[in-house]
Design an enzyme around this catalytic site. Structure first.
Site, PDB file in Angstrom:
ATOM      1  N   THR A  85     -30.168  10.122  36.433  1.00 61.38           N
ATOM      2  CA  THR A  85     -29.516  11.300  37.000  1.00 61.38           C
ATOM      3  C   THR A  85     -28.085  11.044  37.475  1.00 61.38           C
ATOM      4  O   THR A  85     -27.156  11.772  37.109  1.00 61.38           O
ATOM      5  CB  THR A  85     -30.353  11.847  38.170  1.00 61.38           C
ATOM      6  OG1 THR A  85     -31.620  12.274  37.672  1.00 61.38           O
ATOM      7  CG2 THR A  85     -29.667  13.026  38.845  1.00 61.38           C
ATOM      8  N   ASP A 169     -28.936  15.508  46.186  1.00 59.98           N
ATOM      9  CA  ASP A 169     -27.597  15.223  46.722  1.00 59.98           C
ATOM     10  C   ASP A 169     -26.680  14.636  45.662  1.00 59.98           C
ATOM     11  O   ASP A 169     -25.512  15.005  45.546  1.00 59.98           O
ATOM     12  CB  ASP A 169     -27.681  14.302  47.943  1.00 59.98           C
ATOM     13  CG  ASP A 169     -28.434  13.006  47.701  1.00 59.98           C
ATOM     14  OD1 ASP A 169     -28.061  12.256  46.780  1.00 59.98           O
ATOM     15  OD2 ASP A 169     -29.397  12.730  48.443  1.00 59.98           O
TER      16      ASP A 169
END
Length: 555
Positions: A85, A169
């Protein structure tokens, strides 16, 4: 790095392309030709094959709109070897590979402390109005280069607004760059919050949005299939998704908690299913309204980054071949249709450029792969490293020569190697030879190979070299066999390899006044997004950008 009969670009070619991009930006167009808003959407964990496999079931206004009215690249890739990611999100708007942008994983080993470091952690900052735990992501300090949004703000004297939102985040922070503003989902409360890196307190529109507590609306609701049963006929059998510890792995999925009210258990459960993405897009709408994105009084373009995290959680839990993954993508298509309809009403889509891509793909669950007579397993990294340490101890008489791991990176005890008068290259080679005979390992690269340029220019070699950062990466990088992955569980799937199921992602760009629609089979990379948008916006390329302008789609 010259490679014959390969889609990969040589470094010399990259320099030529950079020069061509710079020259092309010299021809100025009227200011009115610029889009008012650039929307960059990253669907976390979406393999391109899923987009193609289910495209006939999409509605008219979402993914089908992008496919029909935009440029669609079927052979687009996250062109680095550690497909996770953080690395993928960093590539999207920097146009850079990990060896430059410095985000080499979701976590990696700090060279100084030999402890794990999270990609966006920064103890100097905290979440606004939310508890901040050690290791939480609060700033882009570890990102070593700028983004397209940073260049847009520089070119406009900081008048351009760059706002990003994500269920993770790292998804928001790495799209926001150094000078944008990131908002992320809080597992404990279901709120979206920013951090003190960006501002001391939330603006009024965020405070109003949070006060409405939209995250509570799904309590007691169930996720059920959107389509008729016949639509899922080709999906994998439920036999590949056994229940875990009394938790059902079948539709319907109920979102609730043992306490009988919205709490942390409930807010965390929302991540695996469609409602996290609904909340993310709802917050994105609120940001468009609250920040007046696309209606900048300075007359400059704004940028909205939206990272949709739930598909990754669903694929981890069930695998991309599952009915759950299939249904989630269909629901996401309808959510995007609603969001695009909103932008139509708010700004007019003729004034908007939309990009949709993914940070990585996914492999199938090993159980499903084996049912197709494919060798596939989960490789227990701890057992592998224990065996490696035992082998090196027997060979050199030194215990624990492997001091830290954040797979695929393996760090050796350089100080002890030097103190004992051993050649570092010899120890690396001894470790690599052992691992190459370990079940599930396909290839091992060493620091000396990377440092001396000895890595062969195969596809895998190029991708792994791009993923290796001299200051941060390990002394060994281990590549598993196709369809294998590092893991110890008994269900679900993962990603992280240089194989095409992990690298081949959607790349869709839509903008009626700027983009030629169509299906494109040319090789393309996610790092091409930033240079292409920089060309359209007439701003400087991000410092680390190595992609090309996709001139074949530019009007």
């Amino acid at each position: 790095m010259k490679i014959n009969s390969s889609p990969f670009r040589s470094w010399s070619c990259a320099v030529v392309l950079f020069s061509c991009v710079a020259a092309s930006q010299g021809a100025a167009a009227p200011a009115s030709a610029q889009p008012k808003l650039v929307v960059v959407i990253v669907v976390d964990g979406l393999p391109n094959e899923q987009l193609q496999r289910y495209r006939d079931q999409f509605g008219q206004g979402g993914l089908r709109r992008l496919l029909d009215q935009g440029a669609s690249f079927s052979n687009a890739h996250q062109a680095h070897g550690v497909t996770v990611t953080a690395v993928g999100h960093a590539a999207v708007l920097t146009g850079a590979y990990p060896y430059q942008h410095g985000i080499i994983g979701n976590n990696w080993i700090d060279p100084a402390t030999k402890k794990s470091l999270y990609c966006t952690e920064d103890t100097a900052y905290t979440y606004i109005g939310e508890k901040t735990n050690p290791g939480d992501g609060t700033s882009p300090a570890n990102l070593r280069v700028g983004t397209l949004g940073d260049e847009m703000r520089y070119a406009s004297g900081n008048r351009t607004k760059v706002v990003t939102v994500s269920g993770k985040d790292r998804g928001a922070i790495l799209l926001a760059g150094k000078s944008g503003t990131a908002y992320m989902y809080m597992d404990a409360t279901g709120n979206f919050a920013s951090s003190t890196y960006y501002m001391p307190s939330h603006p009024q529109w965020v405070q109003r949005y949070r006060a409405g507590r939209p995250q509570d609306r799904y309590f007691g609701q169930a996720w059920t299939p959107l389509l008729a049963d016949s639509a899922y006929a080709l999906d994998a059998s439920n036999a590949f998704y056994p229940d875990k510890e009394g938790v059902s792995q079948r539709f319907p999925f109920l979102y609730s908690s043992k306490s009988g009210k919205p709490d942390t258990e409930y807010f965390k459960s929302l991540k695996t299913g469609p409602y996290l993405d609904e909340l993310t897009l709802a917050f994105a709408r609120a940001a468009v309204e609250g920040e007046h994105l696309g209606r900048n009084p300075a007359g400059v373009p704004d940028l909205l980054g939206v990272s949709l995290s739930a598909h990754d959680y669903v694929n981890h839990a069930f695998g991309p071949e599952s009915k759950m993954s299939h249904d989630h993508l269909q629901r996401l298509d309808r959510m995007l249709a609603s969001f695009f309809g909103y932008l139509d009403q708010r700004l007019g889509m003729d004034n908007v450029v939309v990009v949709l891509t993914a940070d990585h793909g996914f492999t199938n669950t090993p159980e499903f792969s084996r049912s197709r007579h494919i060798d596939a397993q989960r490789l227990d990294g701890k057992k592998m490293i224990a065996a490696l340490n035992a082998h090196l101890s027997a060979k050199y008489g030194i215990d624990e020569l492997v001091v830290a791991t954040s797979l695929p990176n393996v760090h050796l005890d350089g100080a002890t190697i030097e103190k004992r008068g051993l050649r570092r290259d010899d120890v690396e080679q001894a470790a690599a030879r052992f691992l190459l005979d370990y079940a599930g390992v396909a290839q091992v690269y060493t620091r000396t190979q990377f440092d001396t340029g000895a890595v062969v220019d195969t596809r895998m070699g190029i991708l792994m070299r791009r993923a290796w950062n001299r200051q941060l990466s390990g002394d060994l990088m281990v590549v598993v066999k196709p369809y294998w992955y590092f893991g110890t569980g008994t269900t679900g799937s993962s990603h992280g390899t240089p194989y095409t199921y992990d690298t081949n992602v959607p790349l869709l760009i839509m903008g009626k006044r700027w983009i030629r629609p169509g299906d494109y089979g040319q090789y393309a990379e996610v790092v091409d997004i930033a240079p292409t948008l920089a060309h359209l916006l007439r701003v400087r390329l991000p410092a680390g950008a190595e992609g090309r302008v996709l001139t074949e789609i530019v009007r």
